[in-house]
Structures are given as structure tokens and as C-alpha cells.
Design a protein around this motif. Structure first.
Motif, PDB file in Angstrom:
ATOM      1  N   PHE A 102      36.013 -12.742   3.836  1.00  0.00           N
ATOM      2  CA  PHE A 102      36.447 -13.805   2.931  1.00  0.00           C
ATOM      3  C   PHE A 102      35.762 -13.671   1.573  1.00  0.00           C
ATOM      4  N   ALA A 103      34.472 -13.349   1.574  1.00  0.00           N
ATOM      5  CA  ALA A 103      33.741 -13.168   0.317  1.00  0.00           C
ATOM      6  C   ALA A 103      34.318 -12.004  -0.488  1.00  0.00           C
ATOM      7  N   LEU A 156      36.103 -12.218  -4.178  1.00  0.00           N
ATOM      8  CA  LEU A 156      35.652 -11.406  -5.306  1.00  0.00           C
ATOM      9  C   LEU A 156      36.820 -10.638  -5.929  1.00  0.00           C
ATOM     10  N   ILE A 157      37.670 -10.078  -5.111  1.00  0.00           N
ATOM     11  CA  ILE A 157      38.834  -9.331  -5.617  1.00  0.00           C
ATOM     12  C   ILE A 157      39.781 -10.263  -6.381  1.00  0.00           C
ATOM     13  N   VAL A 158      40.052 -11.439  -5.842  1.00  0.00           N
ATOM     14  CA  VAL A 158      40.919 -12.402  -6.535  1.00  0.00           C
ATOM     15  C   VAL A 158      40.300 -12.802  -7.869  1.00  0.00           C
ATOM     16  N   TRP A 181      42.415 -11.596 -11.156  1.00  0.00           N
ATOM     17  CA  TRP A 181      43.300 -12.659 -11.622  1.00  0.00           C
ATOM     18  C   TRP A 181      42.609 -13.802 -12.342  1.00  0.00           C
ATOM     19  N   LEU A 182      41.377 -14.094 -12.027  1.00  0.00           N
ATOM     20  CA  LEU A 182      40.730 -15.270 -12.603  1.00  0.00           C
ATOM     21  C   LEU A 182      39.728 -14.967 -13.707  1.00  0.00           C
ATOM     22  N   TYR A 183      39.150 -13.778 -13.725  1.00  0.00           N
ATOM     23  CA  TYR A 183      38.112 -13.432 -14.696  1.00  0.00           C
ATOM     24  C   TYR A 183      38.678 -13.364 -16.107  1.00  0.00           C
ATOM     25  N   LYS A 184      38.024 -14.016 -17.054  1.00  0.00           N
ATOM     26  CA  LYS A 184      38.372 -13.946 -18.465  1.00  0.00           C
ATOM     27  C   LYS A 184      37.132 -13.487 -19.230  1.00  0.00           C
ATOM     28  N   PRO A 185      37.277 -12.499 -20.117  1.00  0.00           N
ATOM     29  CA  PRO A 185      36.120 -12.052 -20.874  1.00  0.00           C
ATOM     30  C   PRO A 185      35.581 -13.146 -21.778  1.00  0.00           C
TER      31      PRO A 185
END
Length: 122
Positions: A9-10, A14-16, A20-24
């Protein structure tokens, strides 16, 4: 068995987050030539801010020997350039309109964005 499920699950979380969620983080407005390093799966800096109507040169230095890092694409600008390993590749852009121009590798695993801001007197 519970530990394996928690680790799975962790890893999925992390992959999601990464794809998809990370913004610089926000960067400051720059002029002239901007050095961008391609290494360890990221562009550094991953976000570049410039003023509209001004010429800017993005100078990519590829240190990552992954095949995915060998090309940078600006799909909105119809630019696709091969990045040589351990050498700089300059991409000059002139008088861009205000907006956000994402750039990435061909598989979109390496991601960045060029943010063009309107003129201060507008």
C-alpha cells in the motif's frame, strides 16, 4: 502477511503521489539562460518562470544515462530534442505567450514546466 500488505500500500501510494499528485515548487522569474540538470529521474529545476515576450534559453545537461532521459519534449510548443549524455543542449525560445508549458521525457516520467508570466506593465 500484514507487513507485506502495508508495504504494498505504501509503494502504491508513493507511485500515485509521484506520477499524479506531485507538483514542483514555485521558482523565481529568470532571464537569459537557465541551466537545467537531468539526473536521478528529475529535472532540476523542475519549474522555470520567465516573462512573456522575452527570449529564454533552456540549457539541459543530461547526467542520467537512462534511455528515458534522452529526449525532452514540449508538446504544446511542438518541440522534441535529443539530449546528449554529459553535454549541454540549448533550446532557445522566443516571445512566448503567457501560460504554462509542460516539458517531459517521451514517457512523461521526468516532468517539468515552463511558466510564462505576463508583462509587469500589463
Amino acid at each position: 502477511m500484514l507487513v507485506i500488505n502495508i508495504l504494498g500500500f505504501a509503494l502504491i501510494s508513493l507511485i500515485v503521489w509521484w506520477f499524479w499528485l506531485y507538483k514542483p515548487r514555485n521558482g523565481m522569474v529568470v532571464k537569459g539562460t537557465v541551466p537545467i540538470t537531468v539526473n536521478n529521474g528529475v529535472y532540476t529545476p523542475a519549474q522555470v518562470r520567465v516573462m512573456a515576450g522575452e527570449k529564454v534559453t533552456l540549457s539541459f545537461l543530461r547526467k542520467d544515462n537512462s534511455p528515458c532521459s534522452s529526449i525532452v519534449q514540449f508538446n504544446n510548443l511542438e518541440i522534441s530534442e535529443e539530449l546528449p549524455l554529459n553535454k549541454t543542449k540549448d533550446i532557445s525560445l522566443e516571445s512566448l505567450e503567457p501560460g504554462t508549458y509542460p516539458f517531459s521525457c517521451q514517457m512523461q516520467m521526468y516532468r517539468g514546466e515552463l511558466i510564462v508570466e505576463g508583462k509587469a506593465d500589463e
